[in-house]
Enzyme design. Sequence first.
Site, PDB file in Angstrom:
ATOM      1  N   HIS A 232      -4.882   6.851   1.256  1.00  0.00           N
ATOM      2  CA  HIS A 232      -3.859   7.019   0.159  1.00  0.00           C
ATOM      3  C   HIS A 232      -4.200   6.999  -1.129  1.00  0.00           C
ATOM      4  O   HIS A 232      -4.577   5.770  -1.164  1.00  0.00           O
ATOM      5  CB  HIS A 232      -2.334   6.095   0.333  1.00  0.00           C
ATOM      6  CG  HIS A 232      -2.703   4.768   0.644  1.00  0.00           C
ATOM      7  ND1 HIS A 232      -2.327   3.990  -0.889  1.00  0.00           N
ATOM      8  CD2 HIS A 232      -2.965   3.698   1.027  1.00  0.00           C
ATOM      9  CE1 HIS A 232      -2.032   2.933  -0.200  1.00  0.00           C
ATOM     10  NE2 HIS A 232      -2.632   2.353   0.876  1.00  0.00           N
TER      11      HIS A 232
ATOM     12  N   ASP B  24      -1.546   6.880  -3.850  1.00  0.00           N
ATOM     13  CA  ASP B  24      -0.825   6.050  -5.042  1.00  0.00           C
ATOM     14  C   ASP B  24      -0.791   4.087  -4.204  1.00  0.00           C
ATOM     15  O   ASP B  24      -1.673   3.834  -3.735  1.00  0.00           O
ATOM     16  CB  ASP B  24       0.430   6.162  -4.461  1.00  0.00           C
ATOM     17  CG  ASP B  24       0.356   5.358  -3.237  1.00  0.00           C
ATOM     18  OD1 ASP B  24       0.706   5.729  -1.783  1.00  0.00           O
ATOM     19  OD2 ASP B  24       1.613   4.574  -3.059  1.00  0.00           O
TER      20      ASP B  24
ATOM     21  N   ASP C 143      -7.609  -0.427  -2.488  1.00  0.00           N
ATOM     22  CA  ASP C 143      -6.168  -0.111  -2.144  1.00  0.00           C
ATOM     23  C   ASP C 143      -5.578   1.186  -2.481  1.00  0.00           C
ATOM     24  O   ASP C 143      -4.762   0.666  -3.011  1.00  0.00           O
ATOM     25  CB  ASP C 143      -5.376  -1.475  -1.764  1.00  0.00           C
ATOM     26  CG  ASP C 143      -3.935  -1.217  -1.396  1.00  0.00           C
ATOM     27  OD1 ASP C 143      -4.087  -0.528  -0.163  1.00  0.00           O
ATOM     28  OD2 ASP C 143      -3.421  -1.959  -0.728  1.00  0.00           O
TER      29      ASP C 143
ATOM     30  N   GLU D  96       2.590   5.248   0.380  1.00  0.00           N
ATOM     31  CA  GLU D  96       2.021   4.624   1.083  1.00  0.00           C
ATOM     32  C   GLU D  96       2.840   3.619   0.669  1.00  0.00           C
ATOM     33  O   GLU D  96       3.166   2.800   1.337  1.00  0.00           O
ATOM     34  CB  GLU D  96       1.045   4.515   1.618  1.00  0.00           C
ATOM     35  CG  GLU D  96       0.703   2.880   2.542  1.00  0.00           C
ATOM     36  CD  GLU D  96       0.612   1.946   2.536  1.00  0.00           C
ATOM     37  OE1 GLU D  96       0.745   1.685   2.928  1.00  0.00           O
ATOM     38  OE2 GLU D  96       0.727   1.480   1.039  1.00  0.00           O
ATOM     39  N   GLU D  97       2.795   3.471  -0.549  1.00  0.00           N
ATOM     40  CA  GLU D  97       3.310   1.963  -1.001  1.00  0.00           C
ATOM     41  C   GLU D  97       4.338   1.181  -1.445  1.00  0.00           C
ATOM     42  O   GLU D  97       4.784   0.250  -1.200  1.00  0.00           O
ATOM     43  CB  GLU D  97       1.856   1.154  -2.753  1.00  0.00           C
ATOM     44  CG  GLU D  97       0.800   1.283  -2.545  1.00  0.00           C
ATOM     45  CD  GLU D  97       0.196  -0.251  -1.921  1.00  0.00           C
ATOM     46  OE1 GLU D  97       0.846  -0.281  -1.145  1.00  0.00           O
ATOM     47  OE2 GLU D  97      -1.282  -0.019  -1.617  1.00  0.00           O
TER      48      GLU D  97
ATOM     49  N   HIS E 123      -2.750  -5.203  -4.769  1.00  0.00           N
ATOM     50  CA  HIS E 123      -1.855  -5.968  -4.754  1.00  0.00           C
ATOM     51  C   HIS E 123      -1.414  -7.238  -6.007  1.00  0.00           C
ATOM     52  O   HIS E 123      -0.004  -6.825  -6.491  1.00  0.00           O
ATOM     53  CB  HIS E 123      -0.389  -6.329  -3.322  1.00  0.00           C
ATOM     54  CG  HIS E 123      -0.168  -5.498  -2.781  1.00  0.00           C
ATOM     55  ND1 HIS E 123       0.811  -4.972  -2.147  1.00  0.00           N
ATOM     56  CD2 HIS E 123      -1.261  -3.698  -1.723  1.00  0.00           C
ATOM     57  CE1 HIS E 123       0.925  -3.543  -1.296  1.00  0.00           C
ATOM     58  NE2 HIS E 123      -0.389  -3.657  -1.325  1.00  0.00           N
TER      59      HIS E 123
END
Length: 454
Positions: A90, A92, A123, A156-157, A423
């Site tokens: 992903h 995003d 990520d 996705e996030e 994150h």
Amino acid sequence: MSQNPIAETIASLMPRAKQELTELVAFQSVADWAQFPQSESEAAANWVADALRAEGFQDVALLDTPDGTQSVYGFLPGPEGAPTVLLYAHYDVQPPLDDDAWISPAFELTERDGRWYGRGAADCKGGFIMHLLALRALKANGGVPVSVKVIVEGSEEQGTGGLQQYAEAHPELLAADTIVIGDAGNFRLGLPTVTATLRGMCLLKLKIDTLGGNLHSGVFGGAAPDALAALIRVLDSLRAADGSTTVDGLASDAVWEGLQYPEADFRSDAKVLDGVELIGEGTIADRLWARPAVTVLGIDCPPVVGATPSVHASAGALISLRVPPGVDTGQAVKLLQAHLEAHTPWKARLELEVVGQGQPFRADTDSPAYASMRTALEAAYPGQEMQITGMGGSIPLCNTLTSLYPQAEMLLIGLSEPEAQIHAVNESVSPEELERLSVAEALFLVGYAESKRA
């Protein structure tokens, strides 16, 4: 790493990979238009699409998904009769959080102490670069031995489910013999790992109202019901004294039987302050991979600066519930809603809104694809045996794909080892990990194709 033609090719491609990751990280592709411009995500999607076209992919398309974002799809045909492998990543990313806490700018890939720092580096923009490196190495060494589909998600996030809904409406699009999800990570830097389980997730907004408007806390405080105090009571009801998640009717005693997570390692990885206790009971692996976990993500209330002496009329929060494998997310959501209603004090008015959810996932680790991946990872990481572990995070698409393609084998690998700090501020990726995993993915595709021909 002992050299072979694929490893040598990928080593030679690493400078190009760094430049491409630099370009991709520069897009502020947070799929929340209230925080970042939609144009940033669209530009990232176009960059991914152009990269696929440059590698000879056919049918490259930007898919407008029902949540208002775009996922990027492409197809690279392989030899006649070859199996089809779907590669997922992903583009995003999470917002950078506190810009001032980043040592270098969040959206500028910066090399420091042997790592590359930037939001999405691990990520999961780095996951897309991993796929590109593996495919380029194969093309330079005899060709890609399988047909390849690539899908790169744009939300996705956010957990809004756009790609899941699109896939359900177009079930033929992502059909494959095996699926490699490039959004997980090694249990420890340098320790080859596949992820066998994921917790599901629910995002829930709650709002409590008690008054027609704020009141003077001296004149009315002590009798007027304070919405913020009610919210604090409700949120506190979700944890036992030891910090364990407590949702009425939701079991929280499952045990993880596989690879364990030493407490000292966890404290270091999580940067727990000296003297501060961990929460919950059972092993760390139990708490992270086998049991539910509630987290308060945000609270709507006045900040300290500028606060007035008032009894508050309204207060709200966003919470997440991580749902362990074996538990249906829909049922867990109902239990969570019932719990919140039952624990709202003073007959305050409670509004609840589910804003995202996904089911937990459990892979079949006895499948032929896992055997091929074991061989590939152990070749890319000489002297190390492949480990199988869980992950406390959620990738809702996994269950959608499992439902759509029950015969497909699914493997989860990726760049999000503990030092990556995904994150969080100062997210980074290890270029050595990117190189090794790219080698492993390329070797896996070769071995998997051979196993299907046998």
